[in-house]
Design an enzyme around this catalytic site. Structure first.
Site, short mmCIF file in Angstrom:
data_model
loop_
_atom_site.label_atom_id
_atom_site.label_comp_id
_atom_site.label_asym_id
_atom_site.label_seq_id
_atom_site.Cartn_x
_atom_site.Cartn_y
_atom_site.Cartn_z
N SER A 108 -34.43 38.46 49.25
CA SER A 108 -35.05 38.01 50.49
C SER A 108 -34.69 38.95 51.66
O SER A 108 -35.04 40.12 51.61
CB SER A 108 -34.62 36.56 50.74
OG SER A 108 -35.32 36.00 51.80
N ASP A 158 -44.85 32.14 46.77
CA ASP A 158 -43.83 32.32 47.81
C ASP A 158 -44.47 32.08 49.18
O ASP A 158 -45.36 32.81 49.60
CB ASP A 158 -43.29 33.76 47.71
CG ASP A 158 -42.07 33.98 48.59
OD1 ASP A 158 -41.95 33.28 49.61
OD2 ASP A 158 -41.26 34.86 48.26
N HIS A 189 -40.09 31.18 46.69
CA HIS A 189 -39.15 32.18 47.24
C HIS A 189 -37.81 32.15 46.49
O HIS A 189 -37.08 33.14 46.49
CB HIS A 189 -38.95 31.90 48.73
CG HIS A 189 -38.40 33.07 49.48
ND1 HIS A 189 -39.09 34.25 49.66
CD2 HIS A 189 -37.20 33.26 50.10
CE1 HIS A 189 -38.35 35.11 50.36
NE2 HIS A 189 -37.20 34.53 50.63
#
Ligand code: MLT
Length: 208
Positions: A108, A158, A189
């Site tokens: 991320s 996501d 995610h």
């Protein structure tokens, strides 16, 4: 005798048995401990270098500032990317690491700064696994990534990274000369068992 450990980032360093080092870069709200066991499971022999992002967003550590979700403060991102690159170089000297064997594994926000490292400081990484990454910035001049291996693992559902954005990142890195493997999983995610397995397989194929 080794130089003293770098002090520019809080970090965890775990010495391994092989010449490879995994640079572990956590997501928003994580810290230097977050990915250590993941890194150890991905490669039981590698050294692990895991810094904590220096920005605090409502108390949550990150590697660079953002103006809104998915909208980055580019000036800060550039500055923080160079700061992280310099830390990695310093750590390589202090801990006597082989600098051509440093692979990033970023999740991320950590994947986004790893992508920025590739684009702005192409001399730092031997390869990168970018888990749920998006385009961090588009540099004025593309670096020469000389077939450096990049794994992009994205979630088809996501909510933070639209499929189109992940494809743009893959195209940008490919245009810069990287050997990019782009995969979409049936995931959001969050990381999944599949993300782990695919990263594990990719790392096993990298020279060390
Ligand atoms: C970022 O800010 O880097 C991305 O939006 C991912 C995240 O939420 O950290």
């Amino acid at each position: 005798m080794n130089a003293k450990p770098p002090s520019t980032f809080h970090h965890v360093f775990v010495r391994g048995k092989s010449p490879r080092t995994l640079l572990l870069l956590h997501g928003t709200g994580g810290n230097e401990h977050d990915l250590v066991s993941l890194g150890r499971n991905l490669d039981p022999e590698a050294s692990l270098l895991s810094p904590r992002g220096k920005i605090l967003e409502n108390g949550l550590p990150r590697f660079f500032r953002r103006l809104a979700e998915g909208v980055f403060d580019e000036e800060d991102l550039i500055r923080r990317t160079h700061e992280l690159a310099d830390f990695v170089k310093e750590a390589a000297t202090s801990y006597s690491l082989e600098s051509e064997r440093i692979y990033a594994v970023g999740y991320s926000n950590g994947a986004n700064i790893a992508a920025s490292l590739l684009l702005l400081r192409p001399d730092i990484l031997a390869g990168a696994a970018l888990l749920r990454a998006m385009v961090p910035l588009v540099p004025e001049v593309l670096p020469k990534l000389n077939k450096i291996s990049v794994l992009l693992l994205c979630g088809r559902y996501d909510p933070l990274v639209p499929e189109e954005n992940a494809r743009q990142l893959a195209a940008l890195l490919t245009d810069a000369g990287a050997a990019v493997a782009l995969h979409f999983e049936n995931a959001g995610h969050q990381l999944t068992e599949h993300t782990f397995d695919a990263t594990h397989r990719w790392l096993a194929d990298q020279p060390f």
